[in-house]
Design a protein around this motif. Sequence first.
Motif, PDB file in Angstrom:
ATOM      1  N   GLU A 290       5.703 -30.749  84.069  1.00  0.00           N
ATOM      2  CA  GLU A 290       7.208 -30.438  84.209  1.00  0.00           C
ATOM      3  C   GLU A 290       7.512 -29.330  83.415  1.00  0.00           C
ATOM      4  N   ARG A 291       6.998 -29.138  81.921  1.00  0.00           N
ATOM      5  CA  ARG A 291       7.153 -28.194  81.003  1.00  0.00           C
ATOM      6  C   ARG A 291       6.833 -26.927  81.686  1.00  0.00           C
ATOM      7  N   LEU A 292       5.795 -26.436  82.383  1.00  0.00           N
ATOM      8  CA  LEU A 292       5.441 -25.325  82.817  1.00  0.00           C
ATOM      9  C   LEU A 292       6.246 -25.142  83.995  1.00  0.00           C
ATOM     10  N   GLN A 293       6.699 -25.892  84.570  1.00  0.00           N
ATOM     11  CA  GLN A 293       7.576 -25.757  85.932  1.00  0.00           C
ATOM     12  C   GLN A 293       8.932 -25.298  85.488  1.00  0.00           C
ATOM     13  N   VAL A 294       9.372 -25.812  84.412  1.00  0.00           N
ATOM     14  CA  VAL A 294      10.570 -25.341  83.986  1.00  0.00           C
ATOM     15  C   VAL A 294      10.663 -23.939  83.240  1.00  0.00           C
ATOM     16  N   HIS A 295       9.321 -23.661  82.665  1.00  0.00           N
ATOM     17  CA  HIS A 295       9.170 -22.490  82.101  1.00  0.00           C
ATOM     18  C   HIS A 295       9.214 -21.421  83.357  1.00  0.00           C
ATOM     19  N   LEU A 296       8.527 -21.762  84.599  1.00  0.00           N
ATOM     20  CA  LEU A 296       8.503 -20.688  85.814  1.00  0.00           C
ATOM     21  C   LEU A 296       9.869 -20.355  86.095  1.00  0.00           C
ATOM     22  N   GLN A 297      10.451 -21.696  86.424  1.00  0.00           N
ATOM     23  CA  GLN A 297      12.068 -21.408  86.969  1.00  0.00           C
ATOM     24  C   GLN A 297      12.890 -20.725  86.178  1.00  0.00           C
ATOM     25  N   HIS A 298      12.820 -20.838  84.909  1.00  0.00           N
ATOM     26  CA  HIS A 298      13.635 -20.116  84.032  1.00  0.00           C
ATOM     27  C   HIS A 298      13.328 -18.654  83.434  1.00  0.00           C
TER      28      HIS A 298
ATOM     29  N   LEU B 107      11.317 -22.664  93.155  1.00  0.00           N
ATOM     30  CA  LEU B 107      10.010 -22.275  93.293  1.00  0.00           C
ATOM     31  C   LEU B 107       9.853 -21.576  94.619  1.00  0.00           C
ATOM     32  N   GLY B 108       9.311 -20.366  94.687  1.00  0.00           N
ATOM     33  CA  GLY B 108       9.102 -19.788  96.203  1.00  0.00           C
ATOM     34  C   GLY B 108       7.925 -20.226  96.832  1.00  0.00           C
ATOM     35  N   PRO B 109       7.622 -20.021  98.051  1.00  0.00           N
ATOM     36  CA  PRO B 109       6.584 -20.253  98.851  1.00  0.00           C
ATOM     37  C   PRO B 109       5.123 -19.991  98.116  1.00  0.00           C
ATOM     38  N   GLY B 110       4.358 -20.863  98.265  1.00  0.00           N
ATOM     39  CA  GLY B 110       2.993 -20.648  97.496  1.00  0.00           C
ATOM     40  C   GLY B 110       3.011 -20.562  96.457  1.00  0.00           C
ATOM     41  N   THR B 111       4.084 -21.029  95.532  1.00  0.00           N
ATOM     42  CA  THR B 111       4.003 -20.956  94.013  1.00  0.00           C
ATOM     43  C   THR B 111       3.649 -22.413  93.312  1.00  0.00           C
ATOM     44  N   PHE B 112       2.955 -22.446  92.407  1.00  0.00           N
ATOM     45  CA  PHE B 112       2.640 -23.628  91.549  1.00  0.00           C
ATOM     46  C   PHE B 112       2.262 -24.714  92.408  1.00  0.00           C
ATOM     47  N   THR B 113       1.496 -24.361  93.603  1.00  0.00           N
ATOM     48  CA  THR B 113       1.137 -25.613  94.508  1.00  0.00           C
ATOM     49  C   THR B 113      -0.263 -26.461  94.073  1.00  0.00           C
ATOM     50  N   HIS B 114      -0.783 -25.676  92.941  1.00  0.00           N
ATOM     51  CA  HIS B 114      -1.766 -26.445  92.325  1.00  0.00           C
ATOM     52  C   HIS B 114      -1.951 -26.402  90.782  1.00  0.00           C
ATOM     53  N   ASN B 115      -2.701 -26.910  90.101  1.00  0.00           N
ATOM     54  CA  ASN B 115      -2.382 -27.153  88.581  1.00  0.00           C
ATOM     55  C   ASN B 115      -1.794 -27.988  88.279  1.00  0.00           C
ATOM     56  N   SER B 116      -2.156 -29.335  88.772  1.00  0.00           N
ATOM     57  CA  SER B 116      -1.422 -30.485  88.727  1.00  0.00           C
ATOM     58  C   SER B 116      -1.091 -30.961  87.224  1.00  0.00           C
ATOM     59  N   ALA B 117      -1.843 -30.443  86.326  1.00  0.00           N
ATOM     60  CA  ALA B 117      -1.556 -30.835  85.095  1.00  0.00           C
ATOM     61  C   ALA B 117      -0.786 -29.825  84.069  1.00  0.00           C
ATOM     62  N   GLY B 118      -0.318 -28.628  85.057  1.00  0.00           N
ATOM     63  CA  GLY B 118       0.529 -27.929  84.055  1.00  0.00           C
ATOM     64  C   GLY B 118      -0.197 -27.105  83.034  1.00  0.00           C
ATOM     65  N   VAL B 119      -1.312 -26.920  83.153  1.00  0.00           N
ATOM     66  CA  VAL B 119      -2.352 -26.029  82.034  1.00  0.00           C
ATOM     67  C   VAL B 119      -1.914 -24.759  82.026  1.00  0.00           C
TER      68      VAL B 119
ATOM     69  N   LEU C  76      -0.536 -17.052  91.800  1.00  0.00           N
ATOM     70  CA  LEU C  76       0.975 -17.757  91.972  1.00  0.00           C
ATOM     71  C   LEU C  76       0.619 -19.192  92.405  1.00  0.00           C
ATOM     72  N   LYS C  77      -0.421 -19.511  93.251  1.00  0.00           N
ATOM     73  CA  LYS C  77      -0.733 -20.928  93.246  1.00  0.00           C
ATOM     74  C   LYS C  77      -0.990 -21.920  91.970  1.00  0.00           C
TER      75      LYS C  77
ATOM     76  N   TRP D  15       5.462 -13.949  96.937  1.00  0.00           N
ATOM     77  CA  TRP D  15       4.978 -13.224  98.035  1.00  0.00           C
ATOM     78  C   TRP D  15       5.352 -12.057  98.484  1.00  0.00           C
ATOM     79  N   GLY D  16       6.592 -11.878  98.350  1.00  0.00           N
ATOM     80  CA  GLY D  16       7.465 -10.747  98.782  1.00  0.00           C
ATOM     81  C   GLY D  16       6.908  -9.619  97.735  1.00  0.00           C
ATOM     82  N   LYS D  17       7.067  -9.808  96.490  1.00  0.00           N
ATOM     83  CA  LYS D  17       6.311  -8.537  95.633  1.00  0.00           C
ATOM     84  C   LYS D  17       4.926  -8.505  95.996  1.00  0.00           C
ATOM     85  N   ILE D  18       4.109  -9.330  96.362  1.00  0.00           N
ATOM     86  CA  ILE D  18       2.417  -9.011  96.419  1.00  0.00           C
ATOM     87  C   ILE D  18       2.504  -8.026  97.664  1.00  0.00           C
TER      88      ILE D  18
END
Length: 560
Positions: free
Chosen positions: A165-173, A196-208, A261-262, A335-338
Amino acid sequence: MMEESRSSTPEAPPQDLWSSILDSVSSTRSIPSKQVLILGQPSSGKSLLASALLQKPVSDDSKEESRTDFALGYDWSDVKDGDEDTLARLSVYTVPSDAKAYSALLPHFLPSRNVLPHTAVMIVLDWTRPWTFVEELETWLKWVEQWAKGDGSREVEIVREENRERLQVHLQHYTEPSTDTLPATSNLTSSTVLPLGPGTFTHNSAGVPIVVVCTKADLIDEGSNLIGPGTSGMGGMVKGKGGEWEERTDSIMQVLRTICLKYGAALFYTTPQPSTLQVIRQYILHLLFIPPAPSPGVSAGVEAPASIRNPFVFHHKPNTLDRDRIVVPAGWDSWGKITVLREGFEAKSWGEAWDTDIEANEGESEEASGAKRMYRSLVPDQGEKPPPLPLFNAPMAEQAFLAKHYDENAKKPDRDPRGAFRNPAESATAGIVGPMGSSSFSLPNVERALSEMEASMGGSSSLGASVNGDTTRKLSRGGTRPTSGLSVGAPGASTAGRTSTSPTLGTSTNATGGQTQHEVLQNFFQSLLSSKDRAGQSAAASRTAATQSPKANGNADDTS
């Protein structure tokens, strides 16, 4: 009066008084600990990154010729702010390779239950071996997921959820830095929260927090005029700056950005220049001090309290154009920027291909639509191949080999090893085996030795007569024999002019009157032994007669 002022029932001291005092003092003076795991293959530049993070000079041991890799490298330093106050103690762990013998040690030193909220991971890729990027990323990212699971206890699951949750908030902000001077505050104060956009943060369940670092980026274009494998390791891929070569390197960066990105990871290219190493250090400290996610009661737009502000704000803008200093912070990419970087790249297809490889069980064959197979078609493997093994030589069985050569050896006349001891002039039916059948006994030195022995024995007339007579009787059965250098003399004959009655050694059986050479020699030496016994008896008789003779003379004198 003093006794009256004292309390008759004094209050009991609090339990664990000293423990509470020590805990309060240690909590006020304790320094938080932060950890960085550097994962990568040998000679990929891990030691240089570790020295940059700790702000220590690179030791001479880091050179390729004299470097010594330990099962788990460790070093530390204090992290200080502008006022020289120690904010944390930074520990850097280095794993020499992806061998299980090395990676299995980390959970014992860094259990995820205790260090997960205070740990960042750096995955090091080497630009001199670009064909290994996807395979190494898959290996290390799988290991990070497994390490973050820990023992699977409820306590670990809570830590994992909070960390994600901490890493997800960091990505969103995340907001891109502007040219204006930014205050050292957290990005959590922003009122705009993007999904979060498509293909973003779909893995890394522990938020490392993960940073993929591609080292030796200054060697990307080196050896552009080479046809074969050069310093850059690209081999036949090197086409020179521009054209197909730049398209391939851009495609490699697009693949890496899609994978990062994933996992909510960042991507950096570094060179040995201190400027690029300083940028990666600032970003690592920025990730290590990410504030925890705000509680649901904190409304958007309210300034974050000082306790959750990030003391290390990252001011560098993203950079995807300078190929030796790529900077792609976590939370900026999409994905768009890539796709904009190079047309024709399908980020969705590569993301699905990556999922196919990740979901495949270990040991299964690679899927045709997997990311590793697709990447191999993009970047052919130019690594050194081991020399091919020689053709297997199946030896013939021992009995089959002997049977094959039996007939051939049976036809050879010298197949019997005893033939080496036979006299060539001797017939095969002589029946003498070994040195007795050779002509060595007729050599002059042997003949001379036997003659001298005979002469010494012939000093006594009685011994000579006995030997001569006995030998003559035994050898007379064979009739007349040819002369030889080895002979037995007759009584009264001189040694020089005597006539031999013994056969010549090495002659045939017919020359001895039916006796073989073996029998002749046996009779001869037997006669010598028997004559020696008779000579001893004669000598004893002579001594007895000599002792009796004086006595007889004495008696005669007395009588007279």
